[in-house]
Write a protein that holds these residues in place. Structure first.
Motif, PDB file in Angstrom:
ATOM      1  N   LEU A   1       0.841  -1.203   0.000  1.00 58.53           N
ATOM      2  CA  LEU A   1       0.000   0.000   0.000  1.00 58.53           C
ATOM      3  C   LEU A   1       0.872   1.248   0.000  1.00 58.53           C
ATOM      4  CD1 LEU A   1      -2.448  -1.036   2.867  1.00 58.53           C
ATOM      5  CD2 LEU A   1      -2.933  -1.101   0.422  1.00 58.53           C
ATOM      6  N   GLY A   2       0.440   2.253  -0.699  1.00 61.17           N
ATOM      7  CA  GLY A   2       1.031   3.577  -0.576  1.00 61.17           C
ATOM      8  C   GLY A   2       0.277   4.319   0.516  1.00 61.17           C
ATOM      9  N   ALA A   3       0.974   5.157   1.272  1.00 65.16           N
ATOM     10  CA  ALA A   3       0.325   5.863   2.381  1.00 65.16           C
ATOM     11  C   ALA A   3       0.656   7.347   2.336  1.00 65.16           C
ATOM     12  CB  ALA A   3       0.771   5.268   3.710  1.00 65.16           C
ATOM     13  N   THR A   4      -0.352   8.170   2.559  1.00 65.59           N
ATOM     14  CA  THR A   4      -0.164   9.606   2.698  1.00 65.59           C
ATOM     15  C   THR A   4      -0.526   9.973   4.129  1.00 65.59           C
ATOM     16  OG1 THR A   4      -0.769  10.001   0.398  1.00 65.59           O
ATOM     17  CG2 THR A   4      -0.843  11.900   1.882  1.00 65.59           C
ATOM     18  N   ILE A   5       0.460  10.448   4.876  1.00 72.49           N
ATOM     19  CA  ILE A   5       0.259  10.874   6.258  1.00 72.49           C
ATOM     20  C   ILE A   5       0.078  12.383   6.240  1.00 72.49           C
ATOM     21  CG2 ILE A   5       1.331  11.099   8.533  1.00 72.49           C
ATOM     22  CD1 ILE A   5       2.367   8.308   6.207  1.00 72.49           C
ATOM     23  N   SER A   6      -1.047  12.852   6.751  1.00 70.84           N
ATOM     24  CA  SER A   6      -1.346  14.286   6.795  1.00 70.84           C
ATOM     25  C   SER A   6      -1.239  14.782   8.224  1.00 70.84           C
ATOM     26  CB  SER A   6      -2.753  14.566   6.270  1.00 70.84           C
ATOM     27  OG  SER A   6      -2.847  14.235   4.910  1.00 70.84           O
ATOM     28  N   ILE A   7      -0.512  15.874   8.386  1.00 74.80           N
ATOM     29  CA  ILE A   7      -0.346  16.533   9.678  1.00 74.80           C
ATOM     30  C   ILE A   7      -1.013  17.898   9.520  1.00 74.80           C
ATOM     31  CG2 ILE A   7       1.317  17.385  11.368  1.00 74.80           C
ATOM     32  CD1 ILE A   7       3.277  15.290   9.781  1.00 74.80           C
ATOM     33  N   LYS A   8      -2.126  18.085  10.221  1.00 67.35           N
ATOM     34  CA  LYS A   8      -2.976  19.261   9.995  1.00 67.35           C
ATOM     35  C   LYS A   8      -2.987  20.172  11.218  1.00 67.35           C
ATOM     36  CE  LYS A   8      -6.025  16.565   7.057  1.00 67.35           C
ATOM     37  NZ  LYS A   8      -6.230  17.309   5.852  1.00 67.35           N
TER      38      LYS A   8
ATOM     39  N   ALA B   1       2.078  25.928   9.902  1.00 68.37           N
ATOM     40  CA  ALA B   1       1.398  27.224   9.941  1.00 68.37           C
ATOM     41  C   ALA B   1      -0.109  27.057  10.168  1.00 68.37           C
ATOM     42  CB  ALA B   1       1.659  27.981   8.637  1.00 68.37           C
ATOM     43  N   PRO B   2      -0.791  28.128  10.565  1.00 65.38           N
ATOM     44  CA  PRO B   2      -2.239  28.060  10.767  1.00 65.38           C
ATOM     45  C   PRO B   2      -2.973  27.539   9.527  1.00 65.38           C
ATOM     46  CG  PRO B   2      -1.387  30.112  11.653  1.00 65.38           C
ATOM     47  CD  PRO B   2      -0.246  29.447  10.914  1.00 65.38           C
ATOM     48  N   MET B   3      -3.871  26.591   9.746  1.00 60.44           N
ATOM     49  CA  MET B   3      -4.718  25.969   8.725  1.00 60.44           C
ATOM     50  C   MET B   3      -3.921  25.226   7.647  1.00 60.44           C
ATOM     51  SD  MET B   3      -7.623  26.482   9.969  1.00 60.44           S
ATOM     52  CE  MET B   3      -8.542  25.683   8.686  1.00 60.44           C
ATOM     53  N   GLU B   4      -2.667  24.934   7.909  1.00 62.57           N
ATOM     54  CA  GLU B   4      -1.807  24.261   6.932  1.00 62.57           C
ATOM     55  C   GLU B   4      -1.814  22.752   7.158  1.00 62.57           C
ATOM     56  OE1 GLU B   4       2.614  24.901   5.100  1.00 62.57           O
ATOM     57  OE2 GLU B   4       2.430  25.089   7.266  1.00 62.57           O
ATOM     58  N   THR B   5      -1.571  22.016   6.090  1.00 63.87           N
ATOM     59  CA  THR B   5      -1.363  20.570   6.145  1.00 63.87           C
ATOM     60  C   THR B   5      -0.010  20.275   5.523  1.00 63.87           C
ATOM     61  OG1 THR B   5      -3.731  20.107   5.919  1.00 63.87           O
ATOM     62  CG2 THR B   5      -2.210  18.318   5.373  1.00 63.87           C
ATOM     63  N   ILE B   6       0.810  19.501   6.240  1.00 58.64           N
ATOM     64  CA  ILE B   6       2.051  18.997   5.656  1.00 58.64           C
ATOM     65  C   ILE B   6       1.924  17.480   5.574  1.00 58.64           C
ATOM     66  CG2 ILE B   6       3.460  20.950   6.386  1.00 58.64           C
ATOM     67  CD1 ILE B   6       4.555  19.246   8.653  1.00 58.64           C
ATOM     68  N   GLU B   7       2.677  16.876   4.677  1.00 58.60           N
ATOM     69  CA  GLU B   7       2.481  15.455   4.407  1.00 58.60           C
ATOM     70  C   GLU B   7       3.778  14.674   4.361  1.00 58.60           C
ATOM     71  OE1 GLU B   7       0.472  16.070   0.715  1.00 58.60           O
ATOM     72  OE2 GLU B   7      -1.492  15.913   1.652  1.00 58.60           O
ATOM     73  N   ILE B   8       3.652  13.400   4.697  1.00 56.27           N
ATOM     74  CA  ILE B   8       4.711  12.414   4.504  1.00 56.27           C
ATOM     75  C   ILE B   8       4.094  11.344   3.609  1.00 56.27           C
ATOM     76  CG2 ILE B   8       6.137  10.647   5.591  1.00 56.27           C
ATOM     77  CD1 ILE B   8       6.019  12.344   8.171  1.00 56.27           C
ATOM     78  N   VAL B   9       4.808  10.931   2.581  1.00 60.16           N
ATOM     79  CA  VAL B   9       4.311   9.888   1.690  1.00 60.16           C
ATOM     80  C   VAL B   9       5.202   8.658   1.827  1.00 60.16           C
ATOM     81  CG1 VAL B   9       3.876   9.228  -0.702  1.00 60.16           C
ATOM     82  CG2 VAL B   9       3.327  11.544   0.065  1.00 60.16           C
TER      83      VAL B   9
ATOM     84  N   PRO C   1      -2.943  19.304  17.075  1.00 63.75           N
ATOM     85  CA  PRO C   1      -2.816  18.940  15.651  1.00 63.75           C
ATOM     86  C   PRO C   1      -3.645  17.690  15.349  1.00 63.75           C
ATOM     87  CG  PRO C   1      -0.799  18.421  16.838  1.00 63.75           C
ATOM     88  CD  PRO C   1      -1.693  19.140  17.797  1.00 63.75           C
ATOM     89  N   ILE C   2      -3.979  17.523  14.078  1.00 62.20           N
ATOM     90  CA  ILE C   2      -4.736  16.362  13.622  1.00 62.20           C
ATOM     91  C   ILE C   2      -3.810  15.525  12.741  1.00 62.20           C
ATOM     92  CG2 ILE C   2      -6.694  15.602  12.214  1.00 62.20           C
ATOM     93  CD1 ILE C   2      -8.060  18.276  13.028  1.00 62.20           C
ATOM     94  N   PHE C   3      -3.788  14.210  12.984  1.00 60.41           N
ATOM     95  CA  PHE C   3      -2.949  13.287  12.224  1.00 60.41           C
ATOM     96  C   PHE C   3      -3.855  12.250  11.568  1.00 60.41           C
ATOM     97  CE2 PHE C   3      -0.433  15.007  15.640  1.00 60.41           C
ATOM     98  CZ  PHE C   3       0.770  15.315  15.037  1.00 60.41           C
ATOM     99  N   GLU C   4      -3.720  12.115  10.237  1.00 61.98           N
ATOM    100  CA  GLU C   4      -4.517  11.153   9.488  1.00 61.98           C
ATOM    101  C   GLU C   4      -3.626  10.435   8.478  1.00 61.98           C
ATOM    102  OE1 GLU C   4      -8.769  13.477   9.308  1.00 61.98           O
ATOM    103  OE2 GLU C   4      -7.305  13.919   7.751  1.00 61.98           O
ATOM    104  N   CYS C   5      -4.053   9.237   8.107  1.00 65.78           N
ATOM    105  CA  CYS C   5      -3.324   8.491   7.085  1.00 65.78           C
ATOM    106  C   CYS C   5      -4.325   7.877   6.113  1.00 65.78           C
ATOM    107  CB  CYS C   5      -2.490   7.386   7.724  1.00 65.78           C
ATOM    108  SG  CYS C   5      -1.536   6.450   6.517  1.00 65.78           S
ATOM    109  N   LEU C   6      -4.063   8.063   4.832  1.00 64.24           N
ATOM    110  CA  LEU C   6      -4.861   7.453   3.770  1.00 64.24           C
ATOM    111  C   LEU C   6      -3.964   6.453   3.057  1.00 64.24           C
ATOM    112  CD1 LEU C   6      -7.439   7.314   2.045  1.00 64.24           C
ATOM    113  CD2 LEU C   6      -6.475   9.149   0.656  1.00 64.24           C
ATOM    114  N   MET C   7      -4.402   5.203   2.981  1.00 65.95           N
ATOM    115  CA  MET C   7      -3.619   4.140   2.348  1.00 65.95           C
ATOM    116  C   MET C   7      -4.368   3.624   1.129  1.00 65.95           C
ATOM    117  SD  MET C   7      -2.760   2.762   6.072  1.00 65.95           S
ATOM    118  CE  MET C   7      -4.229   3.613   6.566  1.00 65.95           C
ATOM    119  N   LEU C   8      -3.638   3.427   0.019  1.00 66.54           N
ATOM    120  CA  LEU C   8      -4.249   3.047  -1.256  1.00 66.54           C
ATOM    121  C   LEU C   8      -3.398   2.020  -1.987  1.00 66.54           C
ATOM    122  CD1 LEU C   8      -4.722   6.689  -2.504  1.00 66.54           C
ATOM    123  CD2 LEU C   8      -6.587   5.208  -1.804  1.00 66.54           C
ATOM    124  N   SER C   9      -4.063   1.203  -2.787  1.00 63.16           N
ATOM    125  CA  SER C   9      -3.368   0.316  -3.707  1.00 63.16           C
ATOM    126  C   SER C   9      -4.381  -0.212  -4.717  1.00 63.16           C
ATOM    127  CB  SER C   9      -2.729  -0.865  -2.976  1.00 63.16           C
ATOM    128  OG  SER C   9      -1.890  -1.585  -3.861  1.00 63.16           O
TER     129      SER C   9
END
Length: 175
Positions: free
Chosen positions: A70-77, A111-119, A146-154
């Motif tokens: 699976l590929g994963a996108t980790i979002s840090i919001k 930053a405020p209202m920003e999302t950074i990601e790790i793939v 902060p909010i941490f989410e991960c979306l996994m796809l394949s």
């Protein structure tokens, strides 16, 4: 029919590719984090916390010998309109609990209202079926965490898989 057999061999053969650390392209978003560095002394007066996030770099299908990468996108919001959040550690662990890598060597800001990601790329199987992240962060006491989410796809052939996980706060105000 011949085309279908060639296609099936290519798809099944690609599932067993071996990938080494040097073959993995640096995760999206990490390369520009050098421009986000902050000094630790600025963070000492802030509230701190720790968040756990499940990340699956592969899942089992049918038997324990058959796995789908699976590929994963980790979002840090940062859900705050006016205040910055600081990430001090982003440790990625594999199934048995061994540290694979830490994406944050020095504290960075979100930053405020920003999302950074790790793939985590689909072919990066280092994490395994039970991979996870542990994030350490700092913020002003009165603002949202902060909010941490991960979306996994394949997808394999005509089958697609996708699901998400959400971070769980473990500790607030770590000494």
């Amino acid at each position: 029919m011949r085309f279908f057999l060639i296609y099936l061999i290519l798809v099944l053969g690609s599932c067993n590719e071996k990938v080494t650390n040097k073959d993995i392209i640096p995760p999206l978003g990490v390369s520009d984090w050098e421009n986000r560095l902050v000094t630790q002394s600025n963070l000492d007066s802030l509230s701190s916390g720790q968040t756990y996030l499940s990340v699956y770099s592969e899942i089992y299908i049918n038997t324990e010998k058959e796995r789908i990468p699976l590929g994963a996108t980790i979002s840090i919001k940062n859900p705050n309109r006016n205040d910055t959040i600081f990430l001090t550690s982003a440790e990625y662990f594999e199934t048995s609990g061994k540290l694979v890598r830490n994406y944050v060597k020095s504290p960075i800001y979100v930053a405020p209202m920003e999302t950074i990601e790790i793939v985590i790329e689909r072919l990066d199987k280092e994490g395994g079926s039970g991979a996870n992240f542990l994030f350490d962060w700092r913020k002003e006491k009165q603002i949202f965490d902060p909010i941490f989410e991960c979306l996994m796809l394949s997808s394999i052939g005509n089958r697609s898989f996708s699901f998400s996980t959400h971070g769980h706060n473990l500790v607030t105000d770590i000494p």
